[in-house]
Design an enzyme around this catalytic site. Structure first.
Site, PDB file in Angstrom:
ATOM      1  N   ARG A 134      34.342  49.515  50.851  1.00  0.00           N
ATOM      2  CA  ARG A 134      34.996  48.850  49.715  1.00  0.00           C
ATOM      3  C   ARG A 134      34.276  47.553  49.389  1.00  0.00           C
ATOM      4  O   ARG A 134      34.229  46.646  50.231  1.00  0.00           O
ATOM      5  CB  ARG A 134      36.464  48.566  50.058  1.00  0.00           C
ATOM      6  CG  ARG A 134      37.330  49.798  49.966  1.00  0.00           C
ATOM      7  CD  ARG A 134      38.768  49.497  50.272  1.00  0.00           C
ATOM      8  NE  ARG A 134      39.330  48.443  49.429  1.00  0.00           N
ATOM      9  CZ  ARG A 134      40.627  48.181  49.372  1.00  0.00           C
ATOM     10  NH1 ARG A 134      41.481  48.880  50.091  1.00  0.00           N
ATOM     11  NH2 ARG A 134      41.070  47.212  48.598  1.00  0.00           N
ATOM     12  N   ARG A 146      41.546  37.730  45.907  1.00  0.00           N
ATOM     13  CA  ARG A 146      42.665  38.676  46.058  1.00  0.00           C
ATOM     14  C   ARG A 146      43.895  37.951  46.612  1.00  0.00           C
ATOM     15  O   ARG A 146      45.020  38.220  46.201  1.00  0.00           O
ATOM     16  CB  ARG A 146      42.260  39.855  46.944  1.00  0.00           C
ATOM     17  CG  ARG A 146      41.361  40.842  46.195  1.00  0.00           C
ATOM     18  CD  ARG A 146      40.549  41.706  47.124  1.00  0.00           C
ATOM     19  NE  ARG A 146      41.345  42.660  47.848  1.00  0.00           N
ATOM     20  CZ  ARG A 146      40.925  43.259  48.984  1.00  0.00           C
ATOM     21  NH1 ARG A 146      39.738  42.981  49.485  1.00  0.00           N
ATOM     22  NH2 ARG A 146      41.698  44.130  49.575  1.00  0.00           N
TER      23      ARG A 146
HETATM   24  P1  AMP Z   1      44.701  47.781  47.390  1.00  0.00           P
HETATM   25  O1  AMP Z   1      44.045  49.051  47.785  1.00  0.00           O
HETATM   26  O2  AMP Z   1      46.205  47.878  47.318  1.00  0.00           O
HETATM   27  O3  AMP Z   1      44.248  46.584  48.217  1.00  0.00           O
HETATM   28  O4  AMP Z   1      44.244  47.471  45.880  1.00  0.00           O
HETATM   29  C1  AMP Z   1      42.884  47.237  45.573  1.00  0.00           C
HETATM   30  C2  AMP Z   1      42.766  46.681  44.163  1.00  0.00           C
HETATM   31  O5  AMP Z   1      43.307  47.622  43.230  1.00  0.00           O
HETATM   32  C3  AMP Z   1      43.505  45.388  43.898  1.00  0.00           C
HETATM   33  O6  AMP Z   1      42.763  44.246  44.310  1.00  0.00           O
HETATM   34  C4  AMP Z   1      43.683  45.461  42.381  1.00  0.00           C
HETATM   35  O7  AMP Z   1      42.468  45.157  41.721  1.00  0.00           O
HETATM   36  C5  AMP Z   1      43.953  46.943  42.157  1.00  0.00           C
HETATM   37  N1  AMP Z   1      45.411  47.255  42.231  1.00  0.00           N
HETATM   38  C6  AMP Z   1      46.026  48.060  43.135  1.00  0.00           C
HETATM   39  N2  AMP Z   1      47.349  48.118  42.903  1.00  0.00           N
HETATM   40  C7  AMP Z   1      47.584  47.312  41.827  1.00  0.00           C
HETATM   41  C8  AMP Z   1      48.752  46.925  41.117  1.00  0.00           C
HETATM   42  N3  AMP Z   1      49.988  47.362  41.470  1.00  0.00           N
HETATM   43  N4  AMP Z   1      48.602  46.088  40.054  1.00  0.00           N
HETATM   44  C9  AMP Z   1      47.389  45.655  39.678  1.00  0.00           C
HETATM   45  N5  AMP Z   1      46.253  45.948  40.323  1.00  0.00           N
HETATM   46  C10 AMP Z   1      46.330  46.771  41.393  1.00  0.00           C
END
Ligand code: AMP
Length: 190
Positions: A134, A146
């Site tokens: 990632r 983040r």
């Molecule tokens: P995660 O895998 O949950 O850490 O998400 C990785 C990235 O996906 C985040 O940093 C956001 O860019 C995007 N993302 C995931 N879920 C959301 C959400 N509910 N709202 C907005 N962006 C999201």
């Protein structure tokens, strides 16, 4: 139905725990981050759009994310319930989720939050970046962004669910098994 929001900052272990808990409780696990990554890999229009935001550690716009989440829920009409992982991340997503579920005669049973300090999480994410592939896990500046997104837009959701009497915090530091057990004690009651 048992509908649970598994909550916590980036790197808290939501994905790992959701994978274990969905089996134990026969729930459908929806990770919005995973759905975005799937779309990026398959170069869909949604993936191309989401990538711009994700690469910087910014949130993807609400309208796009909410529509995608609804479609994922609707694909699983027979589900026993859902574990929402990485959604909602803004107050408007939380409100949209409540409205969407209430149209179906459903609701969120609880937000279960993994509580871990930020310094420990940055270390964990950099470690994960060595193997996860990632890009948003390999650059400390993007990781910090983040957390900034989390602290300014997402952390308030604790108050949102607390006001409904639906917030349950769990210590997210320990072995994977220990944490699964702590979470299960809460899931059992919801
Ligand atoms: P995660 O895998 O949950 O850490 O998400 C990785 C990235 O996906 C985040 O940093 C956001 O860019 C995007 N993302 C995931 N879920 C959301 C959400 N509910 N709202 C907005 N962006 C999201």
């Amino acid at each position: 139905m048992k509908n649970i929001v598994l909550f916590g900052p980036p790197g808290a272990g939501k994905g790992t725990q959701a994978t274990l808990l969905k089996e134990k409780y026969n729930l459908v696990h929806i990770s919005t981050g995973d759905v975005f990554r799937y779309n990026i890999k398959n170069q869909t229009d949604l993936g191309v759009l989401a990538k711009k935001y994700m690469d910087e550690g910014d949130l993807v716009p609400d309208e796009v994310t909410i529509e995608m989440l609804k479609a994922e829920v609707n694909k699983n009409a027979d589900a026993n319930g859902f574990i929402f992982d990485g959604f909602p991340r803004t107050e408007s997503q939380a409100k949209a989720l409540d409205a969407f579920l209430s149209e179906k005669g459903e609701q969120i049973n609880g937000m279960v939050a993994l509580e871990v300090s930020e310094d420990l999480l940055v270390e964990r994410l950099l470690e994960r970046g060595k193997t996860s592939g990632r890009t948003d896990d390999t650059d400390e500046g993007k990781i910090r962004n983040r957390f900034n997104e989390y602290n300014t837009k997402t952390a308030v959701l604790k108050d949102y669910y607390q006001a409904q009497g639906n917030y349950f915090g769990v210590n997210g530091v320990g072995s994977i098994d220990e944490i699964t057990n702590r979470l299960a004690q809460v899931f059992d009651k919801l």
